[in-house]
Design a protein around this motif. Sequence first.
Motif, PDB file in Angstrom:
ATOM      1  N   GLN A 187       0.826  -1.198   0.000  1.00 12.94           N
ATOM      2  CA  GLN A 187       0.000   0.000   0.000  1.00 12.94           C
ATOM      3  C   GLN A 187       0.866   1.256   0.000  1.00 12.94           C
ATOM      4  O   GLN A 187       1.784   1.391   0.811  1.00 12.94           O
ATOM      5  CB  GLN A 187      -0.935   0.034   1.210  1.00 12.94           C
ATOM      6  N   ILE A 188       0.533   2.183  -0.899  1.00 14.00           N
ATOM      7  CA  ILE A 188       1.260   3.451  -1.010  1.00 14.00           C
ATOM      8  C   ILE A 188       0.340   4.617  -0.671  1.00 14.00           C
ATOM      9  O   ILE A 188      -0.788   4.696  -1.163  1.00 14.00           O
ATOM     10  CB  ILE A 188       1.830   3.628  -2.432  1.00 14.00           C
ATOM     11  N   TYR A 189       0.850   5.498   0.170  1.00 12.27           N
ATOM     12  CA  TYR A 189       0.192   6.779   0.430  1.00 12.27           C
ATOM     13  C   TYR A 189       0.930   7.785  -0.467  1.00 12.27           C
ATOM     14  O   TYR A 189       2.017   8.268  -0.107  1.00 12.27           O
ATOM     15  CB  TYR A 189       0.317   7.152   1.909  1.00 12.27           C
ATOM     16  N   PRO A 190       0.411   8.065  -1.663  1.00 11.71           N
ATOM     17  CA  PRO A 190       1.189   8.784  -2.687  1.00 11.71           C
ATOM     18  C   PRO A 190       1.800  10.104  -2.224  1.00 11.71           C
ATOM     19  O   PRO A 190       2.901  10.462  -2.652  1.00 11.71           O
ATOM     20  CB  PRO A 190       0.154   9.008  -3.805  1.00 11.71           C
ATOM     21  N   ARG A 191       1.102  10.802  -1.377  1.00  8.75           N
ATOM     22  CA  ARG A 191       1.591  12.108  -0.923  1.00  8.75           C
ATOM     23  C   ARG A 191       2.925  11.985  -0.183  1.00  8.75           C
ATOM     24  O   ARG A 191       3.692  12.948  -0.097  1.00  8.75           O
ATOM     25  CB  ARG A 191       0.528  12.738  -0.022  1.00  8.75           C
ATOM     26  N   SER A 192       3.201  10.787   0.352  1.00  9.72           N
ATOM     27  CA  SER A 192       4.368  10.594   1.211  1.00  9.72           C
ATOM     28  C   SER A 192       5.397   9.625   0.660  1.00  9.72           C
ATOM     29  O   SER A 192       6.370   9.329   1.343  1.00  9.72           O
ATOM     30  CB  SER A 192       3.911  10.068   2.584  1.00  9.72           C
ATOM     31  N   PHE A 193       5.207   9.119  -0.552  1.00 11.62           N
ATOM     32  CA  PHE A 193       6.079   8.040  -1.011  1.00 11.62           C
ATOM     33  C   PHE A 193       7.352   8.565  -1.677  1.00 11.62           C
ATOM     34  O   PHE A 193       8.458   8.260  -1.248  1.00 11.62           O
ATOM     35  CB  PHE A 193       5.310   7.132  -1.966  1.00 11.62           C
ATOM     36  N   GLN A 194       7.225   9.348  -2.740  1.00  9.80           N
ATOM     37  CA  GLN A 194       8.395   9.900  -3.411  1.00  9.80           C
ATOM     38  C   GLN A 194       8.003  11.142  -4.199  1.00  9.80           C
ATOM     39  O   GLN A 194       7.102  11.098  -5.038  1.00  9.80           O
ATOM     40  CB  GLN A 194       9.021   8.881  -4.365  1.00  9.80           C
ATOM     41  N   ASP A 195       8.692  12.237  -3.918  1.00 15.58           N
ATOM     42  CA  ASP A 195       8.479  13.508  -4.621  1.00 15.58           C
ATOM     43  C   ASP A 195       9.454  13.570  -5.801  1.00 15.58           C
ATOM     44  O   ASP A 195      10.664  13.529  -5.610  1.00 15.58           O
ATOM     45  CB  ASP A 195       8.715  14.663  -3.645  1.00 15.58           C
ATOM     46  N   SER A 196       8.928  13.696  -7.021  1.00 16.22           N
ATOM     47  CA  SER A 196       9.787  13.712  -8.205  1.00 16.22           C
ATOM     48  C   SER A 196      10.079  15.109  -8.733  1.00 16.22           C
ATOM     49  O   SER A 196      11.001  15.292  -9.531  1.00 16.22           O
ATOM     50  CB  SER A 196       9.144  12.890  -9.335  1.00 16.22           C
TER      51      SER A 196
END
Length: 565
Positions: A17-26
């Motif tokens: 499960q990924i919480y997109p806001r906190s996974f990786q900023d590109s």
Amino acid sequence: MKLTEAKEWWKESVVYQIYPRSFQDSNGDGIGDIRGIIERLPYLADLGINVVWLCPVYKSPMDDGGYDISDYYQIDPMFGTMDDMDELIEKAGELGIKILMDLVVNHTSDEHEWFQKALANPKSKYRDYYIFREGINGNPPNNWRSYFGGSAWEPVPSESNMFYLHAFSKKQPDLNWENIAVRNECIQMINWWLEKGLGGFRIDAILNLKKRIEYGVFPANGEDGLVFIGHWILNQPGIEEWLNEIDELTFKKHNAFTVAEADVPEERLSEYIGENGHFRMVFDFSYTDIDTPETGEWFKQSKWTVKELKDKIMINELITQRNGWGAKYLENHDQPRSINKYLPQEYQDDRSKKMLAVLFMMLHGTPFIYQGQEIGMSNIRMDSITDYNDIATHDQYRRALLSGMSPDEALEWMYRRSRDNSRTPMQWTNQKNAGFSNADEIWLKTNPNYHEINVEQEQMDETSVLNFYKKLIYLRSDFSKYKEVTIYGELVPVESSDTVIAYKRIIDDKELLIVVNFSDAEDQLFTEGCYEQIIANVELPKIVENKFILPAYTGAVFSKILEVE
């Protein structure tokens, strides 16, 4: 037990499960995004997972972390574009990874076009897309409390004595599923996403669709004079017709993976996850919410015992495998970190993290790993309530103060249970912002322990929590001789002391024994048969005369050795 149940791809999956806001900023704006997830796909493939569940990336004002959707057919610019989403589905597929999205159809955002039109014109068809009711002499129709606190009814601007229902935030008006037009809109949207190549959905708050609206003031169950709304909107009679309709017209056509956020009573479980069930699996809340009372007040945590935890796990396992397939998890975006929830502070270390991994990864069903769980991320101490982003945390803090707690006491409970504990940025390296972002300001604080707990360091350490998870995941892979028994083996509890959780997984002539000593003292387990160790988080003494000596916080998997005649 023989392997008689049908093999399915979603049964053999390991979900991340990924919480997109906190996974990786590109792009350096301090917020995680879809392109960041694409960059990290090789890491996920190396971990061994084959399904990624994304928390919402739809267009949203983000009042509730994206669960307030303003457009089901658009990606929020915060996360990228629909082209990015299409690329993610494609590139993940090339690595053998399917993508799940959240399906949120109990409510929309108040900024959704439907709701805006419903407000603008009470006579439009969109007024019946939501649940509007007249109040009682200017007061709400009843004293229901929303899940996020406060009245579940919000006055309609510019209309006297008119209210709309919101089971969650006031910016999340509930859809009216009695209206066939609403159901058709949702079915059309689900198929649109599945036809794009989506693997399926995690289905949010689905048992709230059917409402039993009653007027009046009901006996309060809190200091706020309100009453828990669940009695009137959870699993109401008739909801099964809508759930079956959705499954037949969408999910079954695409052999989609569906896992529902649904606390289903035992007598109805086969309707939900059986051979012709509405979903492929549902989450169980009995042991993951063991630390909170039924009212959901974090600051009144229950004094649970390991025996209670053990009983809840085993009862759920036996019930679920009789009726269908289970979804297993320790952490998600609505929970604190498991190490903080289940272990005393003085024993929160790599050993106990690995123990928890053994306990949950070897249960019967599909495991769901939450981002950072595989490296042992933990809760974060915030300096002030203003450091928290989560809407539910702010409500819980307010309610704790109302109960008579001091600000410091209330803040301590937020540290223990806030949903933001699991939403802090993923810890990739010991560099700036834990390698999550190169921005000077990020949307939520990074846990300071990223200097010690991060992917980069754990990848290089054979004894790390990360590499321990990889070993457990490998047991379920096509390359493992234990695949069939690990995935499809019947779960059989083993008699043990109150603080030892032991069970077998059995299929044909294969048998695994899983042993967890959930205490700070040495214990032992007696069982017949001859076993060899596969995985353990500690050095274990030699097994003597069917007696296993278990050091504190042991987590181990054994394979039964077949007797040679």
